[in-house]
Structure formats: structure tokens, C-alpha cells
Design an enzyme around this catalytic site. Structure first.
Site, PDB file in Angstrom:
ATOM      1  N   ARG A   1     -26.837  19.192 -10.545  1.00 35.94           N
ATOM      2  CA  ARG A   1     -27.671  19.645 -10.173  1.00 35.94           C
ATOM      3  C   ARG A   1     -27.357  19.897  -8.506  1.00 35.94           C
ATOM      4  O   ARG A   1     -28.011  20.778  -7.723  1.00 35.94           O
ATOM      5  CB  ARG A   1     -29.132  19.048  -9.786  1.00 35.94           C
ATOM      6  CG  ARG A   1     -29.006  17.580  -8.834  1.00 35.94           C
ATOM      7  CD  ARG A   1     -30.147  16.663  -9.024  1.00 35.94           C
ATOM      8  NE  ARG A   1     -31.362  16.986  -8.632  1.00 35.94           N
ATOM      9  CZ  ARG A   1     -31.819  16.698  -7.389  1.00 35.94           C
ATOM     10  NH1 ARG A   1     -31.041  15.843  -6.456  1.00 35.94           N
ATOM     11  NH2 ARG A   1     -33.184  17.004  -6.997  1.00 35.94           N
TER      12      ARG A   1
ATOM     13  N   ASP B   1     -19.856  12.625   0.186  1.00 37.44           N
ATOM     14  CA  ASP B   1     -19.019  12.766  -1.208  1.00 37.44           C
ATOM     15  C   ASP B   1     -17.963  13.351  -1.019  1.00 37.44           C
ATOM     16  O   ASP B   1     -17.062  13.024  -1.662  1.00 37.44           O
ATOM     17  CB  ASP B   1     -20.029  13.818  -1.915  1.00 37.44           C
ATOM     18  CG  ASP B   1     -21.304  13.468  -2.056  1.00 37.44           C
ATOM     19  OD1 ASP B   1     -21.755  13.258  -3.638  1.00 37.44           O
ATOM     20  OD2 ASP B   1     -22.215  13.225  -1.213  1.00 37.44           O
TER      21      ASP B   1
ATOM     22  N   SER C   1     -27.473  14.563   9.045  1.00 31.54           N
ATOM     23  CA  SER C   1     -26.262  14.480   8.685  1.00 31.54           C
ATOM     24  C   SER C   1     -25.940  13.534   7.573  1.00 31.54           C
ATOM     25  O   SER C   1     -27.015  13.237   6.791  1.00 31.54           O
ATOM     26  CB  SER C   1     -25.342  14.034   9.769  1.00 31.54           C
ATOM     27  OG  SER C   1     -24.158  14.128   9.508  1.00 31.54           O
ATOM     28  N   GLN C   2     -24.931  12.893   7.334  1.00 29.06           N
ATOM     29  CA  GLN C   2     -24.690  11.941   6.548  1.00 29.06           C
ATOM     30  C   GLN C   2     -23.447  11.022   7.263  1.00 29.06           C
ATOM     31  O   GLN C   2     -23.071  11.220   7.896  1.00 29.06           O
ATOM     32  CB  GLN C   2     -24.361  12.204   4.975  1.00 29.06           C
ATOM     33  CG  GLN C   2     -25.104  12.722   4.163  1.00 29.06           C
ATOM     34  CD  GLN C   2     -24.882  12.944   2.697  1.00 29.06           C
ATOM     35  OE1 GLN C   2     -23.744  13.321   2.376  1.00 29.06           O
ATOM     36  NE2 GLN C   2     -25.691  12.677   1.778  1.00 29.06           N
TER      37      GLN C   2
ATOM     38  N   ARG D   1     -39.043  16.684   2.404  1.00 30.90           N
ATOM     39  CA  ARG D   1     -37.867  17.465   2.213  1.00 30.90           C
ATOM     40  C   ARG D   1     -38.050  18.459   1.070  1.00 30.90           C
ATOM     41  O   ARG D   1     -38.605  18.429   0.197  1.00 30.90           O
ATOM     42  CB  ARG D   1     -36.801  16.521   1.345  1.00 30.90           C
ATOM     43  CG  ARG D   1     -36.249  15.402   2.597  1.00 30.90           C
ATOM     44  CD  ARG D   1     -35.721  14.400   1.653  1.00 30.90           C
ATOM     45  NE  ARG D   1     -36.526  13.635   0.618  1.00 30.90           N
ATOM     46  CZ  ARG D   1     -36.146  13.188  -0.397  1.00 30.90           C
ATOM     47  NH1 ARG D   1     -34.749  12.892  -0.831  1.00 30.90           N
ATOM     48  NH2 ARG D   1     -37.044  12.225  -1.225  1.00 30.90           N
TER      49      ARG D   1
ATOM     50  N   GLU E   1     -35.900  19.555  -1.085  1.00 33.48           N
ATOM     51  CA  GLU E   1     -35.304  19.552  -2.287  1.00 33.48           C
ATOM     52  C   GLU E   1     -36.108  18.482  -3.118  1.00 33.48           C
ATOM     53  O   GLU E   1     -36.107  18.501  -4.380  1.00 33.48           O
ATOM     54  CB  GLU E   1     -33.931  19.145  -2.225  1.00 33.48           C
ATOM     55  CG  GLU E   1     -33.758  17.714  -1.729  1.00 33.48           C
ATOM     56  CD  GLU E   1     -33.566  17.471  -0.018  1.00 33.48           C
ATOM     57  OE1 GLU E   1     -33.240  16.753   0.367  1.00 33.48           O
ATOM     58  OE2 GLU E   1     -34.215  18.558   0.318  1.00 33.48           O
TER      59      GLU E   1
ATOM     60  N   ASP F   1     -29.968   6.914  -0.900  1.00 35.43           N
ATOM     61  CA  ASP F   1     -31.494   7.558  -0.957  1.00 35.43           C
ATOM     62  C   ASP F   1     -32.077   7.361  -2.589  1.00 35.43           C
ATOM     63  O   ASP F   1     -31.563   7.954  -3.199  1.00 35.43           O
ATOM     64  CB  ASP F   1     -31.833   8.809  -0.480  1.00 35.43           C
ATOM     65  CG  ASP F   1     -30.728   9.588  -1.025  1.00 35.43           C
ATOM     66  OD1 ASP F   1     -29.635   9.313  -1.237  1.00 35.43           O
ATOM     67  OD2 ASP F   1     -30.937  11.039  -1.077  1.00 35.43           O
TER      68      ASP F   1
ATOM     69  N   GLU G   1     -22.152  10.159 -11.774  1.00 34.75           N
ATOM     70  CA  GLU G   1     -22.822   9.799 -10.398  1.00 34.75           C
ATOM     71  C   GLU G   1     -22.660   8.253 -10.181  1.00 34.75           C
ATOM     72  O   GLU G   1     -22.363   7.929  -9.040  1.00 34.75           O
ATOM     73  CB  GLU G   1     -24.107  10.370 -10.231  1.00 34.75           C
ATOM     74  CG  GLU G   1     -24.515  10.256  -8.970  1.00 34.75           C
ATOM     75  CD  GLU G   1     -25.852  10.911  -8.702  1.00 34.75           C
ATOM     76  OE1 GLU G   1     -26.390  11.191  -7.921  1.00 34.75           O
ATOM     77  OE2 GLU G   1     -26.718  10.724  -9.794  1.00 34.75           O
TER      78      GLU G   1
ATOM     79  N   GLU H   1     -34.644   9.613  -8.047  1.00 35.29           N
ATOM     80  CA  GLU H   1     -35.471  10.743  -8.208  1.00 35.29           C
ATOM     81  C   GLU H   1     -35.238  11.807  -9.210  1.00 35.29           C
ATOM     82  O   GLU H   1     -35.997  12.626  -9.514  1.00 35.29           O
ATOM     83  CB  GLU H   1     -35.614  11.683  -6.854  1.00 35.29           C
ATOM     84  CG  GLU H   1     -36.301  10.641  -5.620  1.00 35.29           C
ATOM     85  CD  GLU H   1     -36.145  11.361  -4.261  1.00 35.29           C
ATOM     86  OE1 GLU H   1     -36.971  11.055  -3.316  1.00 35.29           O
ATOM     87  OE2 GLU H   1     -35.228  12.115  -3.990  1.00 35.29           O
TER      88      GLU H   1
END
Length: 509
Positions: free
Chosen positions: A143, A151, A197-198, A256, A258, A286, A469, A483
Site C-alpha cells: 500500500r 524507511d 516528519s519522521q 489523518r 490516510e 504507529d 514489513e 491499522e
């Protein structure tokens, strides 16, 4: 300049009265462009994955679509779907090529995946939520159709192992271009990700690239200084002694795009909860018990109230990297960032260390103490060399006792059903722990984590033909929770697997 930034008063988020804001305007997201239509599509779950409609491309202007939507009146689900399909190009579910029944060696399979996950430079069509990118890039898979921030560092480890140095450089240039446009690296390359951000890995990505000319190095340094300014200006918290450290946050307090339906169900209209859900997404974890006030329940999320060991360790590494780059370019900024790093290190060691537990952790600004529980974030001060030698040794003992599982490194010791909790293990956290432990003389423990995780990846690949993942490192199977279903592809798992194979010599037979 940095001294001025560090002297700024506490942000609104620190005071827990309102979310932080940023100095730059954000591009409009699909939820903002399509308002009531977006709300209905997501709430009524017209598509099983909420990210699908967020990634759809309108066939004409938002104003024209919304005018027709208003004229259409009340639509049932079938009518709403017909309206959406008439007005938007909706992406197909993300897929990778079907696995080969022949099961070539894992390293060979990963090398074959890179072209499948690589995308050309992107000029998005009008109205798309995608952000423009001037160079090639690698997507995680499934997705996740766009380039993601943290990442990508772990993906690059595999690109480097497989001789794809030019692609690594292309991705670094893309990230620099994003900082130049937005003042920071967004969570991912979609308009709906720009308000957050991340974990800041850009300085480490830059460190992978060799043979960079002086003009480019100067531009990259400017980008790092801008990114550092973002974190200091927009995510600062004041500790009890007046020291300033950073927390995760987000510039918006709405569901959010998404994960709109999920956030509405969790937040029930509470803007503070929405902001904390967004901040949890900025953390990359998350979601996790790390961010829950009660340690168990998503609805108690309070991410912006937490000063975290991982973020501040990375910012320490960034400050040291900026200082080194200032010296290399003979700029008068090295001493400023050396002092910033030294000051941050002192604050981390004072406020984010538990002498009783032998771990680094997350400081709760409301309770004014470290939160309970050992998490894989305790390895970050080793990864970026914040920790003293003696504390590094104690962290190694804690990791071996509490986080080492039969098949890799656990994320936490809490089983909540969230994907960033036990029993899941994630490729990036394996790498952070392995690198940190090696740096502090715990190479045998690092090898145990690395070889156990590699064996887990190999077993799943032999069984399903997929790289996932996340993995259940207690039962050596696909991970779960969260989720959305566990995704395959998968960028950072591919990257860490290849780097570990290169280091420990597994998976080549």
C-alpha cells in the site's frame, strides 16, 4: 542562531494546551480539498483501505467536483461509489510480483526486487496528493506507493550492498529537495504527510554517499541545518532543569487523511487526540504502548507529552554530523553545533536514563518521570554514541534480558495488539540495536540478534516467497496488529537483510 533557537519559550505542545505549528504553509491535502465528500467516502469505508482515496487523482478541479457533489444531494453507497469513480482515478491495491515457486536464494530475490520497487522521477498530475520528486526513488511496497523518510535509510543499506550507489544518491537528492521546499523532510511524499516528519535519518543517508563535490556538500549542509531548525523550533520541550529536548508532533489536529475513519473512531472529535495520533505517526512507531498514558489503550495516546530517547539520540547524531560538515567546508558553524551536541548529550544522560533499570526511555512531561517499560528505543543512544561506556554495557545486559527473543529483537515487552509492540520485530530496530551493540563492544549479542532475525526472514521467504514489513519474533512468522494487514515488498526489510547477509554471511547459499 542556534543559541537563539534553543532559548525560545516552550511551545504550545509542551504546555499541552494546543498542537505545535510550523512557519510554512502546508499544501492542501485531499481531506481539505474535498471536505464533505472525503468525509463520507472514508467514514462509509467505500474502499477497504483508507489510503486508497487519499491517493486517488481527481479528473478535474476540486471546485468543479465539489459543486457537482453538492448538486447530487444524498447518495447511497452505490451512488457515492459511482460518483467517485466518475471523478477520480483510483489506484489499484499495491502489489509486488507474485513469488517464484522456484525460490531463488534470498539475496538473488532481493536484488530482483529493487527494479520492481524503483520509480522514475515524478511530476504529479494536477490535483494529485503526490509530491514532485526530481530523481528516482524506491518505495516500500504494498500500500506504500511513495517514498518514505526513515524507511529509506534502511532501504539504502541494501542498495549499497547490491551496488546501487547511484540510486542511493538519487534518493538523498530527493530528500534535500523536500527540505528546500518544505523546511523539513515530510513523513512521506504525499501532501497529507507534509505537516509531520519522521525520525531524522537524513544525515546518515548522506554519510552513505561518496565522491560528493564541494558545491553539493554545501547544499546538503544547508538542508541539514534547515532540518535541525525545524526540530528545534517546532518540537521543543522544556525539562525540569530548563534544558531543551525534542518530542514528536504534527502541525495539524485533524484525523489523518490516510487513516481518517480509524482516527475518527479513536478521537471522537477530540483535536488533542488527533494531534497525538499524528505525532505517533511522526515517530514511525504507529502505534505503540510507548505513547499510551495507560500503557495499554490507543485512546489514551499522548505522544506530544513524551520526550523520547530515539529522537533526541538522532538529533545528537545530526548535530555532530553538522559540526563535522561545517569543519570540512570551513564554515564558522562547527563550534555552535559541537556545543549543541554536548548540551543535548548532558540532558539525555540526565533525563532519559534509568539507573534502576539500566535503560534509556521516554520522559513523560506530565508525570515528570520516565515512563515504565523497556523498549527497543533504548538502543538508540548506543547507535549514535550518546551513552557512556558503562551505561552502554548496562543497556546491552537489559536488551539481552528483556528484548532478545528466539527469532530477533522484540520491539517492547508489552503485548497490546499494536504493531509496534511485542511480539513484533522490525528490521530497522534490529539494525539500530546491532550497530549500537557493536559500537559498545557487545558484538556477540549483536550477532545473536542479526542471525536470529535473518533466520526468521529466510524461513518466511521459504514458506511464502515474501519479505514482510514486520515479523513475530517469538513465533517466527508474519507479524500482525495495527491499522492495516502486514505488507510485503518490503523496502527496509530487503535493505537490512542484505546488509546483515553481507556482515554475517548468511542467505547466500
Amino acid at each position: 542562531m542556534l543559541a537563539l533557537l534553543l532559548a525560545l519559550p516552550p511551545t504550545a505542545a509542551t504546555a499541552q494546551t494546543a498542537p505545535t505549528t510550523t512557519a510554512r504553509a502546508y499544501p492542501a491535502s485531499p481531506a481539505e480539498l474535498f471536505g464533505a465528500l472525503f468525509d463520507q467516502v472514508q467514514r462509509r469505508r467505500l474502499f477497504p483501505d483508507g489510503k486508497t482515496f487519499a491517493d486517488a487523482t481527481p479528473k478535474r478541479s476540486a471546485a468543479a467536483i465539489m459543486a457537482d457533489y453538492a448538486r447530487a444531494g444524498t447518495l447511497d453507497d452505490a451512488g457515492l461509489r459511482a460518483f467517485v469513480l466518475a471523478n477520480f482515478d483510483v489506484p489499484e491495491p499495491g502489489r509486488t510480483a507474485p513469488p517464484s515457486a522456484a525460490r531463488p536464494p534470498l539475496a538473488e530475490h532481493i536484488r530482483a526486487l529493487w527494479p520492481q520497487l524503483t520509480r522514475p522521477p515524478l511530476t504529479p498530475p494536477t490535483g494529485s496528493s503526490a509530491l514532485a520528486l526530481p530523481r528516482r526513488y524506491v518505495v516500500p511496497g504494498g500500500r506504500f506507493r511513495e517514498m518514505y523518510y526513515w524507511d529509506s535509510y534502511f532501504t539504502m543499506l541494501g542498495l549499497e550492498a547490491d551496488g546501487e550507489q547511484a540510486l542511493t544518491r538519487d534518493m538523498v537528492e530527493n530528500f534535500v529537495s523536500l527540505v528546500e521546499r518544505y523546511g523539513h523532510v515530510p513523513n512521506g511524499t504525499r501532501t497529507y504527510y507534509v505537516s509531520r516528519s519522521q525520525p531524522p535519518f537524513l544525515y546518515l543517508m548522506m554519510g552513505l554517499v561518496r565522491g560528493v563535490d564541494r558545491a553539493t556538500q554545501a547544499r546538503w549542509l544547508d538542508a541539514l541545518v534547515a532540518e535541525h531548525r525545524f526540530w528545534v523550533e517546532q518540537r521543543s520541550a522544556t525539562m525540569p532543569d530548563g534544558a531543551r529536548l525534542q518530542h514528536y508532533g504534527d502541525g495539524k489536529s485533524t484525523p489523518r487523511d490516510e487513516s481518517y475513519r480509524e482516527d475518527v473512531a479513536t478521537g471522537k472529535g477530540d483535536a488533542r487526540v488527533y494531534n497525538d495520533l499524528r505525532a505517533g505517526a511522526e515517530s514511525g512507531w504507529d502505534y505503540s504502548s510507548r505513547w499510551f498514558a495507560d500503557g495499554r489503550t490507543l485512546a489514551t495516546i499522548d505522544t506530544t507529552a513524551i520526550v523520547s530517547a530515539d529522537l533526541n539520540s538522532l538529533l545528537y547524531g545530526m548535530e555532530r554530523a553538522i559540526a563535522a560538515r561545517c569543519r570540512a567546508l570551513a564554515r564558522p558553524c562547527a563550534a555552535t553545533f559541537d556545543r549543541a551536541a554536548a548540551t543535548r548529550r548532558q540532558a539525555i544522560e540526565r533525563w532519559l536514563w534509568s539507573e534502576r533499570d539500566g535503560r534509556y526511555g521516554d520522559y513523560d512531561l506530565i508525570a515528570r518521570r520516565l515512563r515504565d517499560g523497556v523498549t527497543a528505543a533504548t538502543a538508540y543512544p548506543l547507535f549514535t554514541a550518546v551513552a557512556s561506556r558503562s551505561r552502554g554495557a548496562r543497556v546491552a545486559t537489559t536488551i539481552e534480558r528483556d528484548l532478545l527473543a528466539a527469532n530477533g529483537l522484540r520491539t517492547t515487552t508489552a503485548a497490546t495488539g499494536q504493531q509496534w509492540d511485542k511480539p513484533n520485530g522490525w528490521a530497522p530496530l534490529q539494525w539500530v540495536a546491532i550497530e549500537g551493540l557493536r559500537r559498545y563492544g557487545a558484538a556477540p549479542l549483536a550477532r545473536q540478534i542479526g542471525t536470529r532475525f535473518l533466520a526468521t526472514v529466510e524461513r518466511e521467504y521459504r514458506a511464502s516467497g515474501k519479505l514482510l514489513e514486520k515479523y513475530d519474533v517469538e513465533e517466527s512468522r508474519a507479524g500482525g496488529g495495527g491499522e492495516y494487514p502486514t505488507q510485503d515488498g518490503f523496502g527496509w526489510t530487503n535493505g537490512v537483510t542484505r546488509a546483515l547477509q553481507q556482515r554475517y554471511g548468511r542467505g547466500e547459499r
